[in-house]
Design an enzyme around this catalytic site. Structure first.
Site, PDB file in Angstrom:
ATOM      1  N   ARG A 109      29.319  50.232  27.433  1.00 44.23           N
ATOM      2  CA  ARG A 109      28.495  49.843  28.410  1.00 44.23           C
ATOM      3  C   ARG A 109      27.735  51.246  28.821  1.00 44.23           C
ATOM      4  O   ARG A 109      28.679  52.169  29.284  1.00 44.23           O
ATOM      5  CB  ARG A 109      29.174  49.268  29.551  1.00 44.23           C
ATOM      6  CG  ARG A 109      28.319  49.163  30.765  1.00 44.23           C
ATOM      7  CD  ARG A 109      27.324  48.211  31.108  1.00 44.23           C
ATOM      8  NE  ARG A 109      26.541  48.367  32.149  1.00 44.23           N
ATOM      9  CZ  ARG A 109      26.850  47.625  33.455  1.00 44.23           C
ATOM     10  NH1 ARG A 109      27.851  47.135  33.611  1.00 44.23           N
ATOM     11  NH2 ARG A 109      25.939  47.928  34.424  1.00 44.23           N
ATOM     12  N   ARG A 118      22.268  45.216  28.987  1.00 41.88           N
ATOM     13  CA  ARG A 118      23.883  45.884  28.448  1.00 41.88           C
ATOM     14  C   ARG A 118      24.591  45.019  27.674  1.00 41.88           C
ATOM     15  O   ARG A 118      24.468  43.833  27.477  1.00 41.88           O
ATOM     16  CB  ARG A 118      24.436  45.930  30.053  1.00 41.88           C
ATOM     17  CG  ARG A 118      25.063  44.751  30.658  1.00 41.88           C
ATOM     18  CD  ARG A 118      23.907  43.984  31.563  1.00 41.88           C
ATOM     19  NE  ARG A 118      23.281  44.807  32.420  1.00 41.88           N
ATOM     20  CZ  ARG A 118      23.819  45.076  33.749  1.00 41.88           C
ATOM     21  NH1 ARG A 118      25.047  44.392  34.083  1.00 41.88           N
ATOM     22  NH2 ARG A 118      22.948  45.811  34.482  1.00 41.88           N
ATOM     23  N   ASP A 121      28.778  43.475  31.075  1.00 44.61           N
ATOM     24  CA  ASP A 121      28.897  43.621  32.446  1.00 44.61           C
ATOM     25  C   ASP A 121      29.998  42.684  32.937  1.00 44.61           C
ATOM     26  O   ASP A 121      30.213  41.661  32.478  1.00 44.61           O
ATOM     27  CB  ASP A 121      27.592  43.116  33.183  1.00 44.61           C
ATOM     28  CG  ASP A 121      27.822  43.461  34.717  1.00 44.61           C
ATOM     29  OD1 ASP A 121      28.311  44.503  34.994  1.00 44.61           O
ATOM     30  OD2 ASP A 121      27.334  42.762  35.486  1.00 44.61           O
ATOM     31  N   ASP A 123      31.788  41.762  36.303  1.00 40.14           N
ATOM     32  CA  ASP A 123      32.009  41.835  37.975  1.00 40.14           C
ATOM     33  C   ASP A 123      33.217  41.201  38.583  1.00 40.14           C
ATOM     34  O   ASP A 123      33.418  40.050  37.817  1.00 40.14           O
ATOM     35  CB  ASP A 123      30.720  41.438  38.566  1.00 40.14           C
ATOM     36  CG  ASP A 123      29.299  42.216  38.293  1.00 40.14           C
ATOM     37  OD1 ASP A 123      29.588  43.429  38.009  1.00 40.14           O
ATOM     38  OD2 ASP A 123      28.423  41.739  38.082  1.00 40.14           O
TER      39      ASP A 123
END
Ligand SMILES: Nc1ncnc2c1ncn2[C@@H]1O[C@H](COP(=O)(O)OP(=O)(O)OP(=O)(O)O)[C@@H](O)[C@H]1O
Ligand SMILES: Nc1nc2c(c(=O)[nH]1)N=C(CO)CN2
Length: 214
Positions: A109, A118, A121, A123
């Site tokens: 990344r 990307r 990711d 989160d």
């Protein structure tokens, strides 16, 4: 896991001790995964497998995947493949964020353009009922409640899910990006596993802004 003291970020606002503390008993946590470069299906498979193999993380459950129209960011980036993972962990919140960042790094990344394309990711959407306004780890994730690309896969996995006390179903019902979220059917999911054809429903333009270097 390193012995870094996660309760003390190197820079930024004052540390929040709760973010550095391991819980007495495993806590339910929710991660959101997104990828739209290279081989998104394989990347998500690898990330889920890596999470399942990590110490201090159990009960890993992965949602069905969604092919989603990009929200925000530079125009012209490929559609995303999004997935939500629920798990239990006795890692501290900072440690779980470090796991997320390590997974992103493992998939090269790069952060060049906000909300740009990307490879991966990850989160942290929620960690038990912990609330934090620390900019390096805001809990629940500050934009999750309005993102159908997070809410709908989560709902497909857990119809009774709640986010900060609100049913995810209610949040998903009013999320503006919901029309751009298409469930990836299991057959297609299986057929595509092991190929690089997960594809953007719209082809990526070679000159799309925000693409990461390979
Ligand atoms: N709950 C959270 N999960 C992941 N990162 C977070 C969280 N709260 C704050 N951050 C911080 O957000 C910063 C930017 O993260 P990242 O580059 O992954 O953002 P993004 O995924 O492009 O955008 P968004 O934050 O809108 O999803 C990181 O430095 C990270 O520490
Ligand atoms: N469809 C979609 N759009 C996004 C996504 C994502 O994962 N899927 N992630 C973003 C920043 O985290 C910004 N926009």
């Amino acid at each position: 896991m390193s012995t870094v003291d996660w309760s003390h970020p190197a820079e930024g606002p004052a540390p929040i001790p709760e973010l550095g503390a391991r819980p007495d008993a495993p806590v339910a946590a929710v991660l959101a995964l997104g990828a739209n470069l290279r081989e998104p299906a394989q990347t998500l498979d690898a990330a889920v497998a890596a999470l399942s193999a990590l110490p201090h993380i159990t009960d890993v459950r992965a949602s069905p995947r969604a092919v989603t129209t990009p929200v925000g960011g530079p125009p012209g980036q490929p559609d995303y493949l999004n997935q939500v993972v629920t798990l239990r962990t006795d890692l501290a919140p900072w440690e779980l964020l470090a796991v997320a960042h390590r997974l992103e790094q493992d998939h090269h990344r790069r952060r060049e353009v906000r909300w740009g394309a990307r490879t991966l990711d990850v989160d942290v959407i929620a960690y038990g009922d912990v609330r934090s306004d620390h900019p390096d780890l805001t809990l629940p994730h500050p934009r999750a409640a309005e993102r159908a690309f997070v809410l709908l896969p989560w709902l497909w996995l857990d119809a009774d899910a709640t986010l900060a006390g609100t049913p995810v179903a209610d949040l998903a019902a009013v999320a503006a990006d919901a029309p751009g979220v298409r469930r990836q059917e299991p057959e297609r999911h299986r057929l595509l596993a092991g190929t690089d054809d997960v594809a953007p429903l719209r082809p990526a333009r070679p000159d799309a802004l925000g693409r990461e270097a390979t």
